[in-house]
Enzyme design. Structure first.
Site, mmCIF file in Angstrom:
data_model
loop_
_atom_site.group_PDB
_atom_site.id
_atom_site.type_symbol
_atom_site.label_atom_id
_atom_site.label_comp_id
_atom_site.label_asym_id
_atom_site.label_seq_id
_atom_site.Cartn_x
_atom_site.Cartn_y
_atom_site.Cartn_z
ATOM 1 N N GLN A 175 38.610 40.955 39.758
ATOM 2 C CA GLN A 175 38.687 42.087 38.848
ATOM 3 C C GLN A 175 39.848 43.027 39.177
ATOM 4 O O GLN A 175 40.218 43.854 38.354
ATOM 5 C CB GLN A 175 37.379 42.868 38.871
ATOM 6 C CG GLN A 175 37.079 43.538 40.201
ATOM 7 C CD GLN A 175 35.679 44.130 40.257
ATOM 8 O OE1 GLN A 175 34.692 43.396 40.295
ATOM 9 N NE2 GLN A 175 35.594 45.464 40.252
ATOM 10 N N CYS A 187 33.287 44.693 37.007
ATOM 11 C CA CYS A 187 32.310 43.759 37.579
ATOM 12 C C CYS A 187 31.232 43.381 36.582
ATOM 13 O O CYS A 187 30.771 42.239 36.538
ATOM 14 C CB CYS A 187 31.697 44.350 38.845
ATOM 15 S SG CYS A 187 30.838 45.930 38.602
ATOM 16 N N HIS A 193 27.289 48.223 41.796
ATOM 17 C CA HIS A 193 28.198 47.083 41.622
ATOM 18 C C HIS A 193 27.366 45.876 41.203
ATOM 19 O O HIS A 193 26.208 45.740 41.606
ATOM 20 C CB HIS A 193 28.917 46.800 42.948
ATOM 21 C CG HIS A 193 29.850 45.640 42.895
ATOM 22 N ND1 HIS A 193 31.015 45.645 42.165
ATOM 23 C CD2 HIS A 193 29.790 44.403 43.487
ATOM 24 C CE1 HIS A 193 31.635 44.490 42.318
ATOM 25 N NE2 HIS A 193 30.914 43.715 43.109
ATOM 26 N N ASN A 221 30.688 37.026 43.769
ATOM 27 C CA ASN A 221 31.315 38.310 43.510
ATOM 28 C C ASN A 221 32.569 38.117 42.654
ATOM 29 O O ASN A 221 32.939 36.986 42.325
ATOM 30 C CB ASN A 221 31.652 38.997 44.848
ATOM 31 C CG ASN A 221 31.721 40.502 44.723
ATOM 32 O OD1 ASN A 221 31.689 41.066 43.628
ATOM 33 N ND2 ASN A 221 31.832 41.182 45.849
#
Length: 330
Positions: free
Chosen positions: A134, A140, A277, A297
């Site tokens: 990102q 996210c 997040h 992630n």
């Protein structure tokens, strides 16, 4: 066993004592080259010596890991030349929580999970796309939404298609999302349903900034009928991961240890239950007797274990991992 991270030796170099370069200086140059760190001025490079503080923090923690006192280890990554404050400002906070306060965790009714597999990893089934990056953009939520949807597309069509994060960034503000300023996975699923689908990353590629909407309905590769929120419990999450596939989730990513995580089962008692997040839960398992969730992630492959983290499972909702769970329905 974690790899030996530091301590390059000058065994093959003969340097006069008056010109000797310290091992730490060599480590710094190695770090800069590996992560392509070039600074605009000497002043900026001097500021980036926060790297040394992070290195000390890593080594102190890893000594405890080597003694068996910690279940995870840390290492250098592309964020190691940032202060923790800078890291939080640039990379955390992309998930907009529906609550401004910590969520009190209750286990809820007991759910029988005895019939579920002891380990699940949807990467092995080809349901999980490559790790995204990102960059310094709070997107996210969009990576997490597409990550969960990609698994369902694979389930339905047999094809793994990397979906457009950028379409969600550019086009879903009306549904409550705000590009690099954050958003929610459920709002992304609502948007895809109501506009009639989502493009692939190939036709609508990612740029780490919000731009004008360029959605082309003729290029749609996936549609959504709706979405389902998973009850706030780790047992419910286990059922969903085992039966449905990759699940959108959120957690507290504000700890310095999270910034520098490298491998092992991330057990961080200082984690809070307020989430900021988001990532994708793509499986679960056990390592050295410690249960974990496998989470993908969106900080690139230099972070964590090639972009993944093993999060403590069944540790009383550590880091708020069960507070915000959902998946799309095709």
């Amino acid at each position: 066993m974690r790899p030996f991270l530091f301590g390059i030796l000058l065994t093959s170099m003969s340097i006069p004592c008056f010109a000797r370069i310290s091992d730490l200086d060599i480590e710094w140059e190695t770090y800069r080259q590996q992560y392509r760190k070039w600074y605009v001025s000497e002043t900026e490079e001097t500021k980036r010596q926060i790297w040394k503080e992070n290195l000390d923090f890593i080594n102190q923690h890893n000594e405890k890991f080597d003694k068996g006192e910690k279940s995870y280890f840390m290492g250098l990554n592309s964020f190691s030349d940032l202060s923790h404050k800078e890291f939080l400002q640039q990379f955390a906070g992309g998930f907009i929580s529906t609550s401004d306060t910590d969520i009190t965790f209750t286990s809820g009714p007991s759910i029988d999970t005895s019939g579920l597999p002891s380990e699940v990893d949807w990467r092995k089934e080809g349901w999980v796309g490559p790790v995204g990056n990102q960059f310094a953009c709070g997107s996210c939520w969009a990576f997490t939404a597409t990550g969960a949807l990609e698994g369902q597309v694979k389930n339905k069509t047999g094809k793994l298609i990397v979906l457009s994060v950028q379409q969600l960034m550019d086009c879903s503000e009306k549904w409550g999302n705000h590009g690099c300023e954050g958003g929610m996975m459920d709002s992304a699923f609502k948007y895809v349903k109501e506009v009639g689908g989502i493009e692939s990353d190939a036709t609508y590629p990612y740029t780490p900034k919000e731009e004008s909407c360029k959605f082309n309905k003729t290029a749609v590769v996936a549609t959504v009928k709706g979405y389902k929120d998973v009850p706030k419990s780790e047992q419910s999450l286990m059922v969903a991961v085992a039966i449905v596939g990759p699940i959108s989730a959120a957690l507290d990513a504000t700890q310095r240890s999270f910034q520098l995580y490298k491998g092992g089962v991330y057990d961080e008692p200082n984690c809070k239950s307020q989430v900021d997040h988001s990532l994708v839960i793509v499986g679960y398992g056990v390592l050295d007797g410690k249960k974990y969730w496998i989470a993908k992630n969106s900080w690139g492959t230099s972070w964590g274990n090639k972009g993944y983290i093993l999060l403590s499972k069944d540790k009383n909702n550590q880091c708020g991992i069960a507070n915000s769970l959902s998946y799309p329905i095709m």
